[in-house]
Design an enzyme around this catalytic site. Structure first.
Site, PDB file in Angstrom:
ATOM      1  N   HIS A  17       4.166 -26.207  11.845  1.00 37.82           N
ATOM      2  CA  HIS A  17       5.518 -26.766  11.784  1.00 37.82           C
ATOM      3  C   HIS A  17       5.623 -28.155  12.422  1.00 37.82           C
ATOM      4  O   HIS A  17       6.155 -29.092  11.830  1.00 37.82           O
ATOM      5  CB  HIS A  17       6.520 -25.846  12.496  1.00 37.82           C
ATOM      6  CG  HIS A  17       6.494 -24.421  12.026  1.00 37.82           C
ATOM      7  ND1 HIS A  17       6.155 -24.071  10.742  1.00 37.82           N
ATOM      8  CD2 HIS A  17       6.775 -23.260  12.663  1.00 37.82           C
ATOM      9  CE1 HIS A  17       6.228 -22.755  10.625  1.00 37.82           C
ATOM     10  NE2 HIS A  17       6.603 -22.240  11.778  1.00 37.82           N
ATOM     11  N   HIS A  47       7.653 -22.756   6.402  1.00 45.16           N
ATOM     12  CA  HIS A  47       9.095 -22.700   6.149  1.00 45.16           C
ATOM     13  C   HIS A  47       9.837 -23.897   6.739  1.00 45.16           C
ATOM     14  O   HIS A  47      10.939 -24.224   6.299  1.00 45.16           O
ATOM     15  CB  HIS A  47       9.702 -21.360   6.601  1.00 45.16           C
ATOM     16  CG  HIS A  47       9.942 -21.244   8.070  1.00 45.16           C
ATOM     17  ND1 HIS A  47       8.957 -20.971   8.968  1.00 45.16           N
ATOM     18  CD2 HIS A  47      11.077 -21.365   8.803  1.00 45.16           C
ATOM     19  CE1 HIS A  47       9.467 -20.927  10.189  1.00 45.16           C
ATOM     20  NE2 HIS A  47      10.767 -21.163  10.121  1.00 45.16           N
ATOM     21  N   ASP A 105      -3.976   0.250  -2.421  1.00 43.63           N
ATOM     22  CA  ASP A 105      -4.712  -0.430  -1.359  1.00 43.63           C
ATOM     23  C   ASP A 105      -5.172  -1.811  -1.863  1.00 43.63           C
ATOM     24  O   ASP A 105      -5.716  -1.936  -2.954  1.00 43.63           O
ATOM     25  CB  ASP A 105      -5.916   0.441  -1.000  1.00 43.63           C
ATOM     26  CG  ASP A 105      -6.625  -0.098   0.215  1.00 43.63           C
ATOM     27  OD1 ASP A 105      -6.755   0.650   1.182  1.00 43.63           O
ATOM     28  OD2 ASP A 105      -7.054  -1.279   0.192  1.00 43.63           O
ATOM     29  N   LYS A 164       1.459 -19.160   6.340  1.00 41.14           N
ATOM     30  CA  LYS A 164       0.565 -19.553   7.423  1.00 41.14           C
ATOM     31  C   LYS A 164       0.108 -18.298   8.179  1.00 41.14           C
ATOM     32  O   LYS A 164       0.807 -17.291   8.116  1.00 41.14           O
ATOM     33  CB  LYS A 164       1.269 -20.521   8.356  1.00 41.14           C
ATOM     34  CG  LYS A 164       2.296 -19.816   9.277  1.00 41.14           C
ATOM     35  CD  LYS A 164       2.785 -20.739  10.315  1.00 41.14           C
ATOM     36  CE  LYS A 164       3.843 -20.142  11.174  1.00 41.14           C
ATOM     37  NZ  LYS A 164       3.435 -19.164  12.170  1.00 41.14           N
ATOM     38  N   SER A 185       0.868  -1.176   0.000  1.00 40.68           N
ATOM     39  CA  SER A 185       0.000   0.000   0.000  1.00 40.68           C
ATOM     40  C   SER A 185       0.902   1.223   0.000  1.00 40.68           C
ATOM     41  O   SER A 185       1.988   1.197   0.567  1.00 40.68           O
ATOM     42  CB  SER A 185      -0.898   0.004   1.235  1.00 40.68           C
ATOM     43  OG  SER A 185      -0.097  -0.104   2.381  1.00 40.68           O
ATOM     44  N   GLU A 191      12.462 -22.273  22.198  1.00 39.52           N
ATOM     45  CA  GLU A 191      13.040 -20.969  21.860  1.00 39.52           C
ATOM     46  C   GLU A 191      13.358 -20.209  23.136  1.00 39.52           C
ATOM     47  O   GLU A 191      12.527 -20.134  24.039  1.00 39.52           O
ATOM     48  CB  GLU A 191      12.061 -20.164  21.000  1.00 39.52           C
ATOM     49  CG  GLU A 191      11.869 -20.761  19.632  1.00 39.52           C
ATOM     50  CD  GLU A 191      10.893 -19.956  18.803  1.00 39.52           C
ATOM     51  OE1 GLU A 191      11.348 -19.099  18.038  1.00 39.52           O
ATOM     52  OE2 GLU A 191       9.685 -20.173  18.922  1.00 39.52           O
TER      53      GLU A 191
HETATM   54  C1  BG6 Z   1       7.418 -18.940  13.040  1.00 40.36           C
HETATM   55  C2  BG6 Z   1       6.710 -18.492  14.282  1.00 40.36           C
HETATM   56  O1  BG6 Z   1       6.503 -19.547  12.158  1.00 40.36           O
HETATM   57  O2  BG6 Z   1       8.417 -19.883  13.371  1.00 40.36           O
HETATM   58  C3  BG6 Z   1       7.698 -17.905  15.279  1.00 40.36           C
HETATM   59  O3  BG6 Z   1       5.728 -17.525  13.963  1.00 40.36           O
HETATM   60  C4  BG6 Z   1       8.828 -18.869  15.533  1.00 40.36           C
HETATM   61  O4  BG6 Z   1       7.075 -17.562  16.507  1.00 40.36           O
HETATM   62  C5  BG6 Z   1       9.417 -19.353  14.226  1.00 40.36           C
HETATM   63  O5  BG6 Z   1       9.806 -18.194  16.293  1.00 40.36           O
HETATM   64  C6  BG6 Z   1      10.443 -20.452  14.443  1.00 40.36           C
HETATM   65  O6  BG6 Z   1      11.100 -20.687  13.242  1.00 40.36           O
HETATM   66  P1  BG6 Z   1      12.625 -21.139  13.237  1.00 40.36           P
HETATM   67  O7  BG6 Z   1      12.931 -21.377  11.808  1.00 40.36           O
HETATM   68  O8  BG6 Z   1      13.401 -20.020  13.851  1.00 40.36           O
HETATM   69  O9  BG6 Z   1      12.672 -22.384  14.090  1.00 40.36           O
END
Ligand code: BG6
Length: 462
Positions: free
Chosen positions: A231, A169, A86, A139, A45, A207
């Site tokens: 994931h 990913h 937009d 996602k 935008s 994490e």
């Molecule tokens: C993302 C989440 O999809 O994956 C994050 O939104 C998370 O909260 C991340 O930290 C973890 O990805 P990676 O590749 O760092 O393990």
């Protein structure tokens, strides 16, 4: 979609976080190895003169961990153009149509908030920009089973599902891709990988980081929706599936879907939700928030390969380490009656470390010269033995542009994963507090009572 190669990549949300942190550096990497062939059109935008788009891309790439090379960047910059407007304004799509005139098979990549997925796809359709196109979505696809079904139905009005790519990913991470090969190319693995040999499976995504800076977003999502539904369950499907019979995407998906279908919906008493102390003080987080920053879940896979083997998933923020791994804890051998004290030794373990530093470990036991049991570790790190991998987004973008679907999620799998988690999402047990820097609430240890205890993730250098 056989023989589909993108004629252009259209990135919606080019100025956003995802595009600047992930997509642009990944495009640069593709350009560097000569794997980018098409035009790149950034959409956002607001007005952004071409020079500013170039500047934005330069900053994004310089900030990333890839070494910057002017010549490579100049090639990438020449491919790039910008269309502003937009997302709900038809004029944006007219301008995009003009920009894409004469170009076949655009890939529309929506690095946008999920609430815009359906409106943007509908407008692309109305502007005639979907005919031979594909659409990649990040996602989350829905926030529960019902909303995922609604979104699917809405998109189906204007799109054939084969045109859709759902980006996760984790599926682009090298050790995750490797699971299929490791398991089925190696007799030793193939033989161990079932209920006869495995006593329990543990999958951990830990994490160290808190949610500072993303409080508002995270508070509306929580750990289950943020990483488990996508994931961790995608990872589990690869860990648990049977071998595909051909190289096509259809059979791979069928094998993964079999796993999902064999997983009964979770039982709420088999789930522990935690929240780190101090979370409610994070800007953007509700003062009485009940959002989980930690979850541990017991699952069953009711299939011939896995029946009776408990699967434990755990994920969270503010944990003691940052690491993701899959751990198979094998069954005990019989007691060693031929030794003077008829010992029962530790069960073997197989650990696939996804991050950091992808690696594989087989943990065995051996008796040292003094007659003591010692762990014997057979380790390999992927980078040393298999070479430097492509980054996940680089791999996924290249595949998406080449029309290769294998590393993407799809709607059936997404719906199954929402179904599996439905009781937990509908009737979440209250969050239990845990101090930052610990392994979640003590109730997570009770969850594995009677099974192998949670194992600390295997970290590099240990
Ligand atoms: C993302 C989440 O999809 O994956 C994050 O939104 C998370 O909260 C991340 O930290 C973890 O990805 P990676 O590749 O760092 O393990």
């Amino acid at each position: 979609m056989p023989d589909w190669t993108a004629g252009a990549l259209v990135i919606f949300g080019i100025t956003g976080d995802l595009a600047t942190k992930m997509t642009l550096p990944a495009l640069y990497r593709l350009e560097r190895r000569g794997a980018l062939q098409c035009r790149v059109v950034g959409v956002a935008s607001g007005d952004l003169p071409e020079a500013d788009l170039t500047e934005l891309a330069r900053r994004a790439i310089e900030k990333s961990d890839v070494p910057f090379d002017e010549a490579v960047f100049a090639r990438l910059a020449r491919r790039m153009s910008y269309v502003g407007g937009d997302a709900n304004d038809p004029r944006l799509y007219e301008a995009l149509a003009a920009e894409l005139a004469g170009i076949r098979r655009p890939l529309h990549y929506l690095a946008l908030p999920p609430s815009l997925f359906a409106p943007v796809v509908e407008r692309l359709s109305a502007a005639g920009l979907l005919a031979d196109a594909r659409v990649a979505l990040e996602k989350p696809f829905g926030t529960d089973l019902e909303s995922a079904r609604e979104l699917r139905a809405r998109l189906r009005q204007v799109l054939d599902e084969r045109q859709l790519l759902l980006v996760d990913h984790y599926l682009g991470k090298e050790p995750v891709i490797e699971i299929e090969y490791l398991r089925f190319a190696n007799h030793v693995m193939a033989q161990l990988w079932d209920r006869d040999s495995v006593a329990a499976v543990q999958i951990t995504t830990a994490e160290k980081l808190d949610v500072a800076g993303r409080g508002r977003f995270y508070d509306s999502v929580g750990t289950v929706r943020d990483v488990v539904q996508n994931h961790l369950l995608q990872l589990l499907a690869l860990v648990a599936m049977d071998a595909p019979v051909d190289s096509g995407v259809a059979d791979l998906r069928a094998k993964k879907l079999e796993v999902f279908k064999a997983i009964p919906a979770v039982e709420v008493r088999g789930c522990v939700r935690g929240q780190y102390e101090g979370y409610r003080a994070v800007p953007g987080v509700a003062a009485d928030s009940d959002t989980e920053t930690y979850v541990a879940i017991e699952l069953a896979i009711d299939s011939w390969r896995w029946a009776g083997v408990p699967v434990f998933l755990r994920a969270g923020k503010c944990l003691p380490v940052t690491a993701t791994e899959v751990r198979l804890i094998l069954r005990h051998t019989p007691r060693l009656r031929f030794l003077p004290d008829a010992a029962q030794v530790e069960a073997n373990q197989l650990v696939l470390r996804i991050s950091p530093e992808p690696a594989l470990r087989l943990r065995l036991s051996g008796l040292d010269g003094a007659g003591r049991w010692r762990p014997v570790r057979l380790d390999t790190t992927f980078e040393r033995d298999l070479g430097t991998p492509e980054s996940p987004y680089e791999r996924l973008l290249a595949d998406a542009l080449a029309g290769d679907d294998r590393l993407f999620a799809w709607q059936d799998a997404v719906e199954e994963s929402w179904r599996i988690l439905r009781p937990l999402l509908a009737y979440p047990p209250p969050v239990k507090p845990y101090p930052a820097g610990t392994w979640g609430p003590p109730a997570a240890d009770d969850l594995v009572a009677g099974h192998p205890a949670w194992q600390s993730p295997w970290l590099p250098g240990t």
